[in-house]
Scaffold this active site. Structure first.
Site, PDB file in Angstrom:
ATOM      1  N   THR A  23      -8.158  -1.087   1.195  1.00  0.00           N
ATOM      2  CA  THR A  23      -8.572  -1.979   2.287  1.00  0.00           C
ATOM      3  C   THR A  23     -10.046  -1.781   2.663  1.00  0.00           C
ATOM      4  O   THR A  23     -10.783  -2.738   2.862  1.00  0.00           O
ATOM      5  CB  THR A  23      -7.675  -1.742   3.524  1.00  0.00           C
ATOM      6  N   CYS A  73      -4.781   3.051  -1.164  1.00  0.00           N
ATOM      7  CA  CYS A  73      -5.181   1.891  -0.366  1.00  0.00           C
ATOM      8  C   CYS A  73      -6.625   1.533  -0.699  1.00  0.00           C
ATOM      9  O   CYS A  73      -7.461   2.419  -0.854  1.00  0.00           O
ATOM     10  CB  CYS A  73      -5.047   2.299   1.098  1.00  0.00           C
TER      11      CYS A  73
HETATM   12  P1  5GP Z   1      -1.106   8.404   1.752  1.00  0.00           P
HETATM   13  O1  5GP Z   1      -0.220   9.423   2.380  1.00  0.00           O
HETATM   14  O2  5GP Z   1      -0.739   8.119   0.344  1.00  0.00           O
HETATM   15  O3  5GP Z   1      -2.557   8.736   1.906  1.00  0.00           O
HETATM   16  O4  5GP Z   1      -0.913   7.065   2.591  1.00  0.00           O
HETATM   17  C1  5GP Z   1       0.348   6.429   2.677  1.00  0.00           C
HETATM   18  C2  5GP Z   1       0.193   5.163   3.468  1.00  0.00           C
HETATM   19  O5  5GP Z   1      -0.708   4.251   2.814  1.00  0.00           O
HETATM   20  C3  5GP Z   1       1.461   4.337   3.578  1.00  0.00           C
HETATM   21  O6  5GP Z   1       2.376   4.862   4.490  1.00  0.00           O
HETATM   22  C4  5GP Z   1       0.916   2.976   3.983  1.00  0.00           C
HETATM   23  O7  5GP Z   1       0.653   2.899   5.369  1.00  0.00           O
HETATM   24  C5  5GP Z   1      -0.419   2.928   3.246  1.00  0.00           C
HETATM   25  N1  5GP Z   1      -0.333   2.062   2.064  1.00  0.00           N
HETATM   26  C6  5GP Z   1       0.594   2.077   1.086  1.00  0.00           C
HETATM   27  N2  5GP Z   1       0.332   1.159   0.135  1.00  0.00           N
HETATM   28  C7  5GP Z   1      -0.790   0.534   0.526  1.00  0.00           C
HETATM   29  C8  5GP Z   1      -1.573  -0.535  -0.020  1.00  0.00           C
HETATM   30  O8  5GP Z   1      -1.311  -1.067  -1.110  1.00  0.00           O
HETATM   31  N3  5GP Z   1      -2.652  -0.937   0.715  1.00  0.00           N
HETATM   32  C9  5GP Z   1      -2.970  -0.359   1.908  1.00  0.00           C
HETATM   33  N4  5GP Z   1      -4.010  -0.829   2.571  1.00  0.00           N
HETATM   34  N5  5GP Z   1      -2.278   0.673   2.434  1.00  0.00           N
HETATM   35  C10 5GP Z   1      -1.200   1.104   1.756  1.00  0.00           C
END
Ligand code: 5GP
Length: 350
Positions: free
Chosen positions: A183, A181
Site C-alpha cells: 500500500t 503489503c
Molecule cells: P505482517 O504481520 O505480515 O507484517 O502483517 C499482516 C497484516 O498485513 C494482515 O493482518 C493484514 O492487515 C495486512 N495485509 C495482508 N495482506 C495484505 C495485502 O495484500 N495488502 C495490504 N495492504 N495489507 C495486507
C-alpha cells in the site's frame, strides 16, 4: 494541503529502556490476560496474540496449535460453515470468524454462527475510513449483540473512536506496515506503526475499548514494542508464515524448502478468489516464498520468551502492565537490519 511535522515512529526507531525490577526470573511473568469488552458480553482469558486472517496463516490447523498455547487465530473469511462445524470447541473458542463488508459476507457470518458458538468476529477492509464501514459495523453489532467484534483497519484516534462507538470492541490498527503489503509504495498512504498504536490505544482506552496492532512485526522484539506501545492484542502474518500449520504445499527451490505466502490484496489472492484483478484497482500486496520452518510451536515459544524477558527487564509482572512500565528511547540505528530478523527478511520476492 497541510503538512504535519510531528515525528511519527516505527518499531525500528525505538528501544525499551531497562528499569530496576524485583522480578528474578521470566517464569514470574504472566502473559495471560483477562478481558472484558466494551460491547460484547463474552469475557476471554488468554495470551492476546492472533494469527492473521490471511489464506496462509488463518487456518484451522494454525488455530489448533495456537489454541493449545492459549493464542488466537483469525480464520480466513473463505472458510465454509461446514468446516467450522467440524472443529473442536476449544479451537472455536480461540478463533475469530472473519468477514468483509459485503452482504454476502454477512449472510455467511450468520450461517457460521448458526452452526458454532464462536465468540469473536473480525471485520476488516483495507480502508477502515470509508463511511459505509462504520454503518456496516453497526449492522453487525445489531445482528450479534453478544459477540466480541474486532474492526479495522485504521491508524488514527478519531476513527478508532468512531468504530468503537459504532459497536466494535477491538480496533485493528495498521495501514501499510504488513510484510506482504505494498500500500505505501502503490498509494503513498500509511502511518508509522508504533505511533499509530500509541495514538489509537490512547483513544480506545479512554472509551474502555481495545486495540489490536496489526502488521509490521518481524521479530519478537517488535511484538514486545507493540504491547509496550499500548496494544491489547497483536496480529501476526509474516512471523507465522512458512509453518507446517499454514496452507499451501512445501515447494523446493535450489535445495531449499518454502511455502507460498501472499497478501490478501495481491494479484495472486485476487486471481484465486475472484478470478482476476479488477481493472479499476491495482493490487496492494505481493507474493513471497516464505522459508519452510516446520511446526509453529517453536516460533510461538520464541515470541513468548521474548515477551517474558522484556517484562522482567522493565519490572512488569504481567503483560498488561508492560505498557505502563515502558519508556521508549529513540534510536537512529535500523535495528532490524543489524539484528538479522526472523525469516521475513529472508523471504524472496518471486
Ligand atoms: P505482517 O504481520 O505480515 O507484517 O502483517 C499482516 C497484516 O498485513 C494482515 O493482518 C493484514 O492487515 C495486512 N495485509 C495482508 N495482506 C495484505 C495485502 O495484500 N495488502 C495490504 N495492504 N495489507 C495486507
Amino acid at each position: 494541503m497541510r503538512i504535519e511535522s510531528d515525528i511519527k515512529l516505527d518499531f525500528k526507531d525505538v528501544l525499551i529502556r531497562p528499569k530496576r525490577s524485583t522480578l528474578r526470573s521470566r517464569s514470574e511473568v504472566a502473559l495471560e490476560r483477562n478481558f472484558k469488552f466494551m460491547h460484547g458480553n463474552h469475557t476471554w482469558r488468554g495470551i492476546p496474540i492472533i494469527a492473521a486472517n490471511m489464506d496462509h496463516t488463518g487456518t484451522f490447523n494454525m488455530a489448533k496449535t495456537l489454541a493449545e498455547h492459549k493464542l488466537l487465530t483469525a480464520i480466513d473469511k473463505f472458510a465454509e460453515p461446514e468446516e467450522w462445524q467440524k472443529q473442536k470447541k476449544d479451537v472455536i473458542q480461540h478463533s475469530f470468524a472473519s468477514a468483509g463488508s459485503s452482504s454476502e459476507d454477512l449472510t455467511k457470518l450468520k450461517a457460521i454462527m448458526k452452526k458454532v458458538n464462536c465468540p469473536f468476529i473480525c471485520l476488516d477492509i483495507a480502508n477502515g475510513y470509508s463511511e459505509h464501514f462504520a454503518d456496516h459495523v453497526k449492522r453487525i453489532r445489531d445482528a450479534f449483540p453478544e459477540k466480541i467484534i474486532m474492526a479495522g483497519n485504521v491508524v488514527t484516534g478519531e476513527m478508532t473512536e468512531q468504530l468503537l462507538l459504532s459497536g466494535a470492541d477491538i480496533i485493528k490498527v495498521g495501514i501499510g506496515p504488513g510484510s506482504v503489503c505494498t500500500t505505501r509504495v502503490k498509494t503513498g498512504v500509511g502511518y508509522p506503526q508504533l505511533s499509530a498504536i500509541i495514538e489509537c490505544a490512547d483513544a480506545a482506552h479512554g472509551l474502555k475499548g481495545h486495540v489490536c496492532a496489526d502488521g509490521g512485526c518481524t521479530v519478537p522484539g517488535d511484538v514486545v514494542k507493540a504491547f509496550a506501545a499500548g496494544a491489547d492484542f497483536a496480529m501476526l502474518g509474516g512471523m507465522f508464515a512458512g509453518h507446517k500449520e499454514c496452507s499451501g504445499d512445501v515447494i523446493e527451490i535450489d535445495g531449499e524448502k518454502y511455502k507460498r505466502f501472499y497478501g490478501m490484496s495481491s494479484a495472486e489472492a485476487m486471481h484465486r478468489h475472484h478470478g482476476e484483478v479488477a481493472e479499476y484497482r491495482s493490487s496492494e500486496g505481493k507474493s513471497v516464498n516464505a522459508p519452510y520452518r516446520g511446526p509453529v510451536s517453536e516460533t510461538i515459544l520464541d515470541i513468548l520468551g521474548g515477551l517474558r524477558s522484556a517484562c522482567t527487564y522493565v519490572g512488569a509482572n504481567e503483560l498488561k502492565y508492560l505498557s505502563k512500565c515502558t519508556t521508549f528511547i529513540r534510536v537512529t540505528q535500523q535495528l532490524n537490519e543489524i539484528y538479522t530478523p526472523l525469516q521475513v527478511s529472508k523471504m524472496h520476492d518471486r
